[in-house]
Scaffold this motif. Structure first.
Motif, short mmCIF file in Angstrom:
data_model
loop_
_atom_site.label_atom_id
_atom_site.label_comp_id
_atom_site.label_asym_id
_atom_site.label_seq_id
_atom_site.Cartn_x
_atom_site.Cartn_y
_atom_site.Cartn_z
N GLU A 186 -2.28 2.96 -6.45
CA GLU A 186 -2.00 4.34 -6.07
C GLU A 186 -2.31 4.58 -4.60
O GLU A 186 -1.55 5.25 -3.89
N ILE A 187 -3.43 4.05 -4.17
CA ILE A 187 -3.88 4.33 -2.80
C ILE A 187 -3.04 3.59 -1.76
O ILE A 187 -2.91 4.04 -0.63
N LEU A 244 -0.62 5.51 0.23
CA LEU A 244 -1.07 6.49 1.22
C LEU A 244 -1.05 5.92 2.63
O LEU A 244 -0.96 6.68 3.61
N ILE A 262 -12.09 3.31 2.33
CA ILE A 262 -11.96 3.18 0.88
C ILE A 262 -11.06 2.01 0.53
O ILE A 262 -11.35 1.22 -0.38
N GLY A 280 -4.16 6.32 10.67
CA GLY A 280 -5.26 6.80 11.50
C GLY A 280 -6.32 7.50 10.68
O GLY A 280 -7.29 8.02 11.22
N ASN A 281 -6.12 7.51 9.37
CA ASN A 281 -7.06 8.21 8.48
C ASN A 281 -8.24 7.29 8.17
O ASN A 281 -8.15 6.39 7.34
N GLU A 282 -9.36 7.57 8.83
CA GLU A 282 -10.51 6.68 8.74
C GLU A 282 -11.09 6.57 7.32
O GLU A 282 -11.39 5.47 6.86
N PRO A 283 -11.27 7.68 6.62
CA PRO A 283 -11.79 7.55 5.26
C PRO A 283 -10.87 6.70 4.38
O PRO A 283 -11.35 5.91 3.56
N LEU A 284 -9.59 6.85 4.56
CA LEU A 284 -8.66 6.03 3.79
C LEU A 284 -8.85 4.55 4.09
O LEU A 284 -8.85 3.71 3.18
N LYS A 338 1.57 7.14 4.85
CA LYS A 338 1.85 8.53 4.49
C LYS A 338 0.87 9.46 5.21
O LYS A 338 1.27 10.50 5.73
N LEU A 339 -0.41 9.09 5.21
CA LEU A 339 -1.42 9.89 5.89
C LEU A 339 -1.59 9.40 7.32
O LEU A 339 -1.97 8.24 7.54
N HIS A 340 -1.31 10.28 8.27
CA HIS A 340 -1.52 9.99 9.69
C HIS A 340 -0.96 8.62 10.07
O HIS A 340 -1.70 7.74 10.52
#
Lengths: 243, 243
Positions: free
Chosen positions: A97-98, A101, A160, A153-157, A104-106
């Motif tokens: 699922e992840i 992303l 994880i 660029g999404n650091e938390p992503l 998709k995110l940043h």
DNA sequence: GCCCATGCTGTTGTATACAACAGGCCATTC
DNA sequence: GAATGGCCTGTTGTATACAACAGCATGGGC
């Protein structure tokens, strides 16, 4: 700029750098099966190797335990966790699922020199087809993963995804090393990986990072399916029984 | 039987229980702003409070630092991190995406007594409408979150969701406490929360856990939007400027 | 009067001695 | 001969003394 200011802090830097060094080294050894599942690590040995005391080593071990790669038992030792595909099903489901992303995110489109790194990995993969080597394959896989992480660029992503990746990436090496048809499986896996890389590079060059996520998702799911099938022979006698 | 034999192990249990106790206590204090951002924690004080030495306390602090709630600086102190909605945008974006996975991965339908807990939270929420209290609201929000986590059997998903939740849940209390129209904002927020809970309970009773994910996703996104708007007044003079 | 250096204080990071614990070995006993 | 009890070794968990470090105050020099 804020990040660069932090670079000036000298004190904690050496401490954090040492922590990071030990952490990355041990994680790499665990994931390349230099420390196979069940291996017992002695804190004092590690302390001696890294020219420090048990205290900083224990920080690293505690974090690796949090991430599920180690398990410390009082009076016994610190042991590399064993893994089985059945217990990793949930992690794989989440990774699937992840994976979408990313892109998709940043989304971050790579520059020219970053594309060169992709090309370099591709050529290393071709060389691997000629001369298969499980360890080099594992390394290539890891480097490719880290390269993919630069697409967002999404650091938390990133954090994880990395955590989940390192919880699962040992299982392939372990399964492969237990399998009979070692070379065939390895060659096939390299071939699949080569196709994945080729597809992803093409998608990046098209500028569509969403597609990268879809490709990645598909390959993670298929990778799990292959590993699961290898561990659960389809009813009739298979090439080799594990367990 | 093997599992029951492990229940006899006394040694590590008390160690892990103590770690867990200290960890949960400190995390709760940080998220309820008992330790406001910028607060300096002294390791020796904490050690004295929990009747132990600095060593176990440092384990907890290290983990809280990993999770972004603390920051230890050599020679200075261990400081509760400050937060700003702008820096949390990425975390919120990720939470929005991941919220949908609850109810999608390994959905677990709650039993009767678990539904009673939902009802109990709902009635507490109604009581809160009569007598608004920011701290009780924050507690309610946390308990509701943990209840929602029981809707999935995917353990890694739970762990990640929890991590991300606790990285963001302080921002509301902090923003609210800085705002002028304190009571109005609080009442509105409670009202919104009440609707979210009502909708989610209805969805659960319909047996459609996917819908729960969609509702949750929408509310997380809207919550971020409200916080962002509060911190970035729309051009013209707003009620109060933060910063 | 201002500025810089230096020492002082309080804090986190490290090293190390000791306590708690698990597992195996061996002697003793039935 | 087998089982069981206690000891003994090796390991992780804890407590604590010490080192490294940052910030501040204070005093001396200009």
């Amino acid at each position: 700029m804020v990040a660069e200011m932090k670079m000036n802090v000298p004190g904690p830097r050496i401490s954090r750098a040492r922590f990071s060094h030990i952490y990355l080294t041990l994680r790499s050894r665990i994931c390349l099966l230099d420390y196979p599942p069940g291996q017992r690590l002695r804190e004092e040995d590690l302390a001696a190797e890294f020219h420090t005391s048990r205290t900083p080593v224990r920080r690293v071990l505690a974090r690796l335990e949090d991430e599920g790669l180690l398990r410390s038992v009082h009076g016994v030792g610190t042991i590399v966790t064993d893994i089985h595909i059945d217990e990793l099903q949930q992690v794989y489901q989440l990774r699937v699922e992840i994976a979408e992303l990313i892109g998709k995110l940043h989304p971050v489109h790579p520059g020219r020199e970053e594309m060169d790194v992709y090309k370099k990995l591709l050529s290393r993969c071709e060389a691997l087809m000629e001369k298969p080597d499980a360890r080099e394959f594992a390394r290539l896989n890891m480097e490719f993963f880290h390269l993919l992480m630069r697409l967002t660029g999404n650091e938390p992503l990133k954090a994880i995804s990395e955590r989940l990746y390192y919880q699962t990436n040992r299982i392939w090496l372990k399964t492969a090393s237990e399998l009979a048809q070692y070379d065939d499986v390895l060659l096939n896996e390299i071939s699949v990986f080569q196709r994945e890389m080729t597809d992803i590079v093409a998608a990046i060059e098209c500028g569509d990072l969403h597609v990268v996520g879809h490709i990645r998702r598909a390959h993670i799911a298929m990778s799990f399916a292959r590993l699961y099938a290898a561990a659960h022979p389809p009813e009739e006698a298979a090439g080799k029984d594990i367990v």
